[in-house]
Scaffold this motif. Structure first.
Motif, PDB file in Angstrom:
ATOM      1  N   SER A   1       0.842  -1.193   0.000  1.00 29.36           N
ATOM      2  CA  SER A   1       0.000   0.000   0.000  1.00 29.36           C
ATOM      3  C   SER A   1       0.880   1.247   0.000  1.00 29.36           C
ATOM      4  CB  SER A   1      -0.894  -0.024   1.246  1.00 29.36           C
ATOM      5  OG  SER A   1      -1.396   1.241   1.531  1.00 29.36           O
ATOM      6  N   GLY A   2       0.551   2.217  -0.847  1.00 28.70           N
ATOM      7  CA  GLY A   2       1.323   3.464  -0.910  1.00 28.70           C
ATOM      8  C   GLY A   2       1.440   4.172   0.429  1.00 28.70           C
ATOM      9  N   PRO A   3       0.307   4.419   1.114  1.00 27.47           N
ATOM     10  CA  PRO A   3       0.408   5.082   2.415  1.00 27.47           C
ATOM     11  C   PRO A   3       1.194   4.265   3.443  1.00 27.47           C
ATOM     12  CG  PRO A   3      -1.840   5.205   1.589  1.00 27.47           C
ATOM     13  CD  PRO A   3      -1.082   4.297   0.672  1.00 27.47           C
ATOM     14  N   MET A   4       1.043   2.953   3.408  1.00 26.25           N
ATOM     15  CA  MET A   4       1.785   2.112   4.354  1.00 26.25           C
ATOM     16  C   MET A   4       3.270   2.109   4.009  1.00 26.25           C
ATOM     17  SD  MET A   4      -0.334   1.260   6.579  1.00 26.25           S
ATOM     18  CE  MET A   4       0.580   0.071   7.499  1.00 26.25           C
ATOM     19  N   GLN A   5       3.593   2.181   2.722  1.00 27.82           N
ATOM     20  CA  GLN A   5       4.987   2.253   2.279  1.00 27.82           C
ATOM     21  C   GLN A   5       5.646   3.503   2.863  1.00 27.82           C
ATOM     22  OE1 GLN A   5       8.475   1.392   0.440  1.00 27.82           O
ATOM     23  NE2 GLN A   5       6.775   0.067  -0.031  1.00 27.82           N
ATOM     24  N   ARG A   6       4.939   4.637   2.769  1.00 24.61           N
ATOM     25  CA  ARG A   6       5.485   5.883   3.325  1.00 24.61           C
ATOM     26  C   ARG A   6       5.625   5.789   4.836  1.00 24.61           C
ATOM     27  NH1 ARG A   6       2.666   7.576  -1.007  1.00 24.61           N
ATOM     28  NH2 ARG A   6       0.673   7.931   0.027  1.00 24.61           N
ATOM     29  N   ASN A   7       4.641   5.199   5.494  1.00 21.97           N
ATOM     30  CA  ASN A   7       4.702   5.013   6.940  1.00 21.97           C
ATOM     31  C   ASN A   7       5.882   4.115   7.302  1.00 21.97           C
ATOM     32  OD1 ASN A   7       4.097   4.956   9.652  1.00 21.97           O
ATOM     33  ND2 ASN A   7       2.415   3.502   9.432  1.00 21.97           N
ATOM     34  N   LEU A   8       6.082   3.070   6.545  1.00 23.72           N
ATOM     35  CA  LEU A   8       7.194   2.151   6.782  1.00 23.72           C
ATOM     36  C   LEU A   8       8.535   2.869   6.622  1.00 23.72           C
ATOM     37  CD1 LEU A   8       7.892  -0.814   7.358  1.00 23.72           C
ATOM     38  CD2 LEU A   8       7.729  -1.252   4.917  1.00 23.72           C
ATOM     39  N   VAL A   9       8.648   3.684   5.584  1.00 23.64           N
ATOM     40  CA  VAL A   9       9.881   4.456   5.365  1.00 23.64           C
ATOM     41  C   VAL A   9      10.107   5.424   6.521  1.00 23.64           C
ATOM     42  CG1 VAL A   9      10.980   6.201   3.905  1.00 23.64           C
ATOM     43  CG2 VAL A   9       9.867   4.228   2.865  1.00 23.64           C
TER      44      VAL A   9
ATOM     45  N   SER B   1       8.509  -1.977  -3.582  1.00 25.32           N
ATOM     46  CA  SER B   1       8.642  -0.585  -3.180  1.00 25.32           C
ATOM     47  C   SER B   1       9.034   0.326  -4.343  1.00 25.32           C
ATOM     48  CB  SER B   1       9.624  -0.438  -2.021  1.00 25.32           C
ATOM     49  OG  SER B   1      10.929  -0.714  -2.424  1.00 25.32           O
ATOM     50  N   LEU B   2       9.628  -0.246  -5.376  1.00 21.01           N
ATOM     51  CA  LEU B   2       9.986   0.557  -6.557  1.00 21.01           C
ATOM     52  C   LEU B   2       8.761   1.023  -7.334  1.00 21.01           C
ATOM     53  CD1 LEU B   2      13.098  -1.364  -7.907  1.00 21.01           C
ATOM     54  CD2 LEU B   2      13.062   0.824  -6.688  1.00 21.01           C
ATOM     55  N   ASN B   3       7.614   0.382  -7.093  1.00 26.90           N
ATOM     56  CA  ASN B   3       6.373   0.768  -7.763  1.00 26.90           C
ATOM     57  C   ASN B   3       5.694   1.969  -7.093  1.00 26.90           C
ATOM     58  OD1 ASN B   3       6.504  -1.270  -9.717  1.00 26.90           O
ATOM     59  ND2 ASN B   3       5.601  -2.746  -8.301  1.00 26.90           N
ATOM     60  N   HIS B   4       6.253   2.465  -6.017  1.00 20.61           N
ATOM     61  CA  HIS B   4       5.661   3.578  -5.281  1.00 20.61           C
ATOM     62  C   HIS B   4       6.511   4.838  -5.471  1.00 20.61           C
ATOM     63  CE1 HIS B   4       2.777   0.982  -3.292  1.00 20.61           C
ATOM     64  NE2 HIS B   4       3.745   0.132  -3.071  1.00 20.61           N
ATOM     65  N   ARG B   5       5.896   5.959  -5.183  1.00 21.18           N
ATOM     66  CA  ARG B   5       6.623   7.225  -5.252  1.00 21.18           C
ATOM     67  C   ARG B   5       7.702   7.271  -4.171  1.00 21.18           C
ATOM     68  NH1 ARG B   5       2.157  11.900  -5.914  1.00 21.18           N
ATOM     69  NH2 ARG B   5       2.391  12.032  -8.168  1.00 21.18           N
ATOM     70  N   PRO B   6       8.838   7.883  -4.486  1.00 19.84           N
ATOM     71  CA  PRO B   6       9.882   8.043  -3.464  1.00 19.84           C
ATOM     72  C   PRO B   6       9.413   8.954  -2.341  1.00 19.84           C
ATOM     73  CG  PRO B   6      10.709   8.595  -5.656  1.00 19.84           C
ATOM     74  CD  PRO B   6       9.229   8.357  -5.780  1.00 19.84           C
ATOM     75  N   PRO B   7       9.926   8.821  -1.190  1.00 17.28           N
ATOM     76  CA  PRO B   7      10.921   7.838  -0.769  1.00 17.28           C
ATOM     77  C   PRO B   7      10.273   6.475  -0.536  1.00 17.28           C
ATOM     78  CG  PRO B   7      10.327   9.211   1.085  1.00 17.28           C
ATOM     79  CD  PRO B   7       9.573   9.737  -0.106  1.00 17.28           C
ATOM     80  N   THR B   8      11.043   5.431  -0.793  1.00 18.65           N
ATOM     81  CA  THR B   8      10.567   4.069  -0.585  1.00 18.65           C
ATOM     82  C   THR B   8      11.577   3.289   0.238  1.00 18.65           C
ATOM     83  OG1 THR B   8      11.631   3.176  -2.570  1.00 18.65           O
ATOM     84  CG2 THR B   8       9.408   4.080  -2.827  1.00 18.65           C
ATOM     85  N   VAL B   9      11.213   2.096   0.595  1.00 15.13           N
ATOM     86  CA  VAL B   9      12.122   1.213   1.326  1.00 15.13           C
ATOM     87  C   VAL B   9      13.349   0.907   0.486  1.00 15.13           C
ATOM     88  CG1 VAL B   9      12.371  -1.081   2.358  1.00 15.13           C
ATOM     89  CG2 VAL B   9      10.280   0.225   2.710  1.00 15.13           C
ATOM     90  N   ALA B  10      13.162   0.766  -0.824  1.00 14.22           N
ATOM     91  CA  ALA B  10      14.294   0.466  -1.718  1.00 14.22           C
ATOM     92  C   ALA B  10      15.292   1.608  -1.699  1.00 14.22           C
ATOM     93  CB  ALA B  10      13.813   0.221  -3.132  1.00 14.22           C
TER      94      ALA B  10
END
Length: 118
Positions: A33-41, A109-118
């Motif tokens: 999830s995009g929002p969860m990706q940002r939260n994770l970062v 994570s590369l499929n999401h807008r930066p910043p990402t975990v990658a």
């Protein structure tokens, strides 16, 4: 946060491989999830020490001297669908699955807008 505690299972060497695999799978699921990706970062970068520890744990598992398992898909199916303990899965299979999920986490994570975990 919760994700930082989960990610620390990857960086600590005192945990069994099945615990490490489970924590990586949770992070993979959260990162879709995009929002969860940002939260994770945000959580993983909130502390420089924690970021370094998690990165070190990921690299350690990726560079493990264990050979790759031959049948990755069968290992995943066994772990996902079996009611048996993961003791029936060899350490080589678990290490391969951990590597697979770390790479999957980075690719997703590369499929999401930066910043990402990658």
């Amino acid at each position: 946060g919760v994700y930082l505690n989960i990610a620390r299972f990857v960086s600590e060497h005192d945990f069994s491989l099945d615990v490490v695999l489970t924590s990586i799978r949770i992070l993979c699921a959260a990162s879709r999830s995009g929002p969860m990706q940002r939260n994770l970062v945000d959580v993983l970068t909130s502390s420089q020490e924690a970021s370094r520890d998690v990165l070190h744990g990921f690299v350690t598992h990726l560079e493990s001297g264990e050979p790759e398992a031959d049948e990755e898909g069968e290992v995943e199916d066994f772990i996902a669908n079996s009611e048996a303990d993961t003791d029936d899965v060899t350490s080589v299979q678990l290490v391969s699955s951990i590597r697979h999920h770390i790479v999957h986490l980075l690719l997703v994570s590369l499929n999401h807008r930066p910043p990402t975990v990658a």
